[in-house]
Design a protein around this motif. Structure first.
Motif, short mmCIF file in Angstrom:
data_model
loop_
_atom_site.label_atom_id
_atom_site.label_comp_id
_atom_site.label_asym_id
_atom_site.label_seq_id
_atom_site.Cartn_x
_atom_site.Cartn_y
_atom_site.Cartn_z
N LYS A 1 -7.59 -6.49 -15.79
CA LYS A 1 -7.68 -6.28 -14.12
C LYS A 1 -8.32 -7.42 -13.50
O LYS A 1 -8.22 -7.63 -12.21
CB LYS A 1 -8.73 -4.91 -13.90
N ASN A 2 -8.89 -8.40 -14.18
CA ASN A 2 -9.62 -9.46 -13.44
C ASN A 2 -8.33 -10.30 -13.07
O ASN A 2 -7.54 -10.83 -13.79
CB ASN A 2 -10.28 -10.18 -14.52
N THR B 1 0.80 -1.35 0.10
CA THR B 1 -0.05 0.21 -0.02
C THR B 1 0.92 1.25 0.00
O THR B 1 0.62 2.21 -0.85
CB THR B 1 -1.04 0.09 1.29
N GLU C 1 -0.49 -2.49 -10.08
CA GLU C 1 -1.36 -1.90 -9.41
C GLU C 1 -2.76 -2.65 -9.40
O GLU C 1 -3.31 -2.96 -8.53
CB GLU C 1 -1.51 -0.46 -9.40
N LEU C 2 -3.06 -2.83 -10.54
CA LEU C 2 -4.54 -3.09 -10.93
C LEU C 2 -4.38 -4.61 -11.63
O LEU C 2 -5.41 -5.49 -11.73
CB LEU C 2 -5.37 -2.46 -11.45
N GLU C 3 -3.29 -4.83 -12.53
CA GLU C 3 -3.31 -5.91 -13.62
C GLU C 3 -3.41 -7.25 -12.52
O GLU C 3 -3.00 -7.58 -11.60
CB GLU C 3 -1.93 -5.87 -13.91
N GLY D 1 -5.50 -8.31 -10.91
CA GLY D 1 -6.15 -8.27 -9.60
C GLY D 1 -5.15 -7.70 -8.78
O GLY D 1 -5.07 -7.54 -7.47
N GLY D 2 -4.08 -7.27 -9.33
CA GLY D 2 -2.95 -6.59 -8.35
C GLY D 2 -1.95 -7.67 -7.91
O GLY D 2 -1.99 -8.77 -8.00
N HIS E 1 1.03 5.43 -15.17
CA HIS E 1 0.55 3.74 -15.00
C HIS E 1 1.60 3.25 -13.88
O HIS E 1 2.64 3.04 -14.39
CB HIS E 1 0.63 3.36 -16.46
#
Lengths: 379, 302
Positions: B255-256, B205, B229-231, B233-234, B225
């Motif tokens: 992002k899934n 975080t 961070e999101l790819e 699901g992180g 970018h």
């Protein structure tokens, strides 16, 4: 009780504001990137959004490279490596066109120069990971340029393993680095760029005009030049000092010019023939003689680009100018008693001070400067 | 949803079976360890800072008892002319990309396991050897591994490698986020050695905050970018770059979380006993054909 608490809170709050020393009233005009200290785009007095750093020691004075230490010995890794001898002065000289002192020191301090470890912690395992640790900070300063310079990233480029050097060799090394200077960077009078622009292939850039007449400083345009800007590190030729062609996009090439010049006036710079150096008299009809030649453009024309034409009335700039408080001697000619009592228009017909004064009003066959209404005093 | 209910059903039935066989339910784990701790650690790789010294490659091999050689030999920059992938001999590699027409300097990108927050390998592993640990590491138990290599197929970043050259007892190999080192309070070997701290180790975080701040303060230096961070699901490892990640050979992932894909394939195949039923259908078919041939043959003889 509530009132006392409120007053106390206000007092504490004010105390905190006072504790943050201001870097100076006109610090926005210093050659410092705003983002060095402010995190937001528009800092206000109430919300300055300052970064965490010892700002109270922020820079206002720039030292000359020659005033700085010549050699700095970095020996934190005594047990593994011989010390790194850092030739500070010559690097400071090199940095003049690449961001100056704050390129490394971030804040060019007016007081004591801060040591790197004032902010950068020596342990990599630490609470605050927003800035690099000491090892990272040191290496970033050196390696960014040096790998461009020598294409080398190995440790031994700077660190020699302990016991590799004898004491005498160490001293020789130190001697080599002492008394070395980067030769002063001299600017050419002009450069003629050959471009592909159809409307005019030649762009003539006069360095001396920009520096002497327009009063620009080298680093106002050359703020972030790397060594490779001038030095042929890729060995295209055998001479490391040849000027290599700048690899820049069209946009970047024009960016520096557009700081002052209009963007949509291509024909002003792009011509079919070489441009003559700037001549105030030719361009405007008003010779820029002393004392006006000492001034920078902005002091008369204001900082707003493009410059507007001024009229030739002294009062347009010299507000509050009157005949009574004008000393004619500043023009290089002290009027004699009789002439000093005349009104200006008697000689300067039509109040046009750019043309030769006339004597016809009183004298016959008198021509300035053959006959003078006083004595030359020099300016 | 069907996958979830199936998993729950399995969990319940296994627990019920365990109780029935006299095992205490508290000692039994229903599935592989897959913790998503809010305090999980990560690494922020700043590709604009990396100088491509490859010291991380050496440190990684050294820490994992792989043949590392002499650190000086890593100064050879010719190896960067070809693109490499992590394999069983090098769990992390650095690749070099041109920065653009107008710069002499390259962009260097370190590649290793991303340590996904929703790891596909954990979900794909049929023996439950893989696990996502509390500190963010995705590790595996070599003793449990049967070498099916489902993890290799499931990984969206194609990271797990296999010791194909070993005839006996080949192992799955990948970056383990130096689990043994971090357990003892040390930094991962690559983070520790990096001379320019292009690798920042810290709570995930916190790293996102640091990354966002760097982008905001240097908009000319970074694209807006933070990869990871999101790819999928992180991921625990995240990257900053000066140009589009696609140009640096990063896969274009949604992002899934990746397990959604691998689980649905697996569960689709294994649901309703599809493999055994289809096997029996196939065998039955072959039997029927051979039997019919035999019958036809005997008829002709007569």
């Amino acid at each position: 009780m509530k009132k006392i608490l409120a007053i106390l809170l206000v007092l504490i709050f004010m105390g905190e504001i006072n504790a943050q020393q201001s870097p100076g009233k006109d610090h926005s005009e210093l050659n410092i990137n705003c983002k060095t200290c402010h995190t937001c785009d528009v800092p206000t007095k109430d919300e300055p959004c300052l970064v965490v750093c010892p700002r109270e020691k922020i820079a206002t004075i720039y030292q000359k490279p020659e005033q700085t230490p010549e050699l700095i010995v970095i020996d934190q890794l005594k047990d593994r490596y011989n010390p790194v001898y850092f030739s500070h002065k010559i690097h400071a000289q090199m940095s003049i066109m690449s961001g100056g002192c704050e390129n490394c020191h971030h804040y060019n301090t007016s007081g004591p120069i801060l040591k790197c470890n004032n902010c950068h912690q020596s342990s990599r395992q630490r609470e605050d990971i927003s800035i690099p640790d000491l090892k990272g900070a040191y290496h970033r300063q050196c390696m960014d340029c040096h790998r461009e310079w020598s294409h080398e990233t190995g440790c031994n480029t700077c660190h020699s393993p302990i016991n590799d050097l004898k004491e005498s060799e160490k001293n020789d090394f130190k001697k080599q680095l002492k008394g070395k200077d980067h030769p002063p960077v001299t600017e050419p009078t002009k450069i003629v760029y050959e471009t592909n622009f159809e409307g005019g292939k030649l762009v003539t850039f006069y360095y001396d005009d920009h520096i002497n007449n327009f009063k620009l400083k080298c680093n106002q345009c050359h703020a972030r030049e790397s060594c490779t800007r001038c030095h042929d590190v890729n060995h295209i030729s055998s001479d490391k000092l040849i000027l290599v062609k700048e690899k820049k996009s069209l946009e970047e090439h024009h960016k520096k010019c557009f700081n002052c010049h209009k963007e949509n006036d291509c024909a002003k710079c792009h011509l079919d023939k070489q441009l003559e150096p700037f001549n105030h008299k030719q361009r405007t009809g008003w010779a820029l003689n002393k004392p006006h030649s000492y001034l920078s453009c902005v002091s008369c024309h204001g900082s707003k680009q493009p410059y507007k034409k001024l009229d030739n009335q002294c009062v347009s700039c010299h507000k509050g100018w009157k005949k009574e408080n004008f000393k004619h001697s500043v023009t290089g000619l002290r009027l004699d008693k009789i002439h000093s009592e005349l009104s200006c228009e008697d000689c300067h017909t039509g109040k046009d001070y750019s043309v030769k004064p006339g004597c016809n009003g009183c004298h016959e066959n008198y021509v300035y400067p053959n006959q003078k209404p006083g004595r030359l005093v020099g300016k | 949803m069907s996958g979830k209910s199936r998993r729950e059903f399995l969990k319940k039935s296994i627990t019920a079976g365990a109780i029935a066989t006299g095992l205490s339910s508290s000692t039994l784990k229903a599935g592989p360890l897959n913790i998503l701790s809010p305090d999980r650690m990560g690494v922020l790789v700043d590709t604009t800072v990396c100088v491509g010294c490859r010291n991380c490659e050496w440190a990684c091999k050294d820490a994992h008892n792989l043949h590392a050689g002499n650190l000086d030999s890593y100064e050879d920059r010719k190896i960067l002319e070809t693109k490499r992938r992590p394999d069983h001999t090098a769990l992390t590699v650095v690749n070099e990309y041109p920065r653009g027409k107008y710069s002499n300097l390259p962009i260097d990108v370190k590649v290793q396991c991303m340590h996904c927050d929703h790891p596909a390998c954990v979900s794909a592993c049929i023996v439950g050897a893989f696990s996502k640990q509390e500190n963010g590491s995705v590790i595996w138990d070599t003793d449990m591994c049967i070498g099916c290599r489902y993890c290799m197929a499931a990984c969206p970043f194609q990271i797990p490698a296999f010791e194909y050259d070993k005839a006996l007892d080949p192992l799955i190999m990948k970056c383990d986020f130096c689990f043994d080192r971090t357990k003892e309070g040390n930094l991962p070997a690559c983070v520790n050695i990096c001379p320019v701290e292009a690798l920042t180790y810290g709570p995930r975080t916190e790293l996102i905050k640091v990354a966002r701040k760097r982008i905001k303060r240097n908009p000319d230096r970074y694209i807006d970018h933070v990869f990871g961070e999101l790819e999928v699901g992180g991921t625990s490892w995240m990257y900053l770059a000066s140009k589009d990640f696609k140009e640096l050979d990063f896969p274009d992932l949604g992002k899934n979380p990746a397990p959604g894909v691998s689980e649905s394939i697996q569960h689709g195949i294994f649901a309703y006993f599809v493999p055994p039923v289809s096997l029996y259908v196939l065998l039955g078919g072959i039997m029927w054909i051979t039997k019919r041939r035999k019958e036809l043959g005997t008829e002709e003889k007569i």
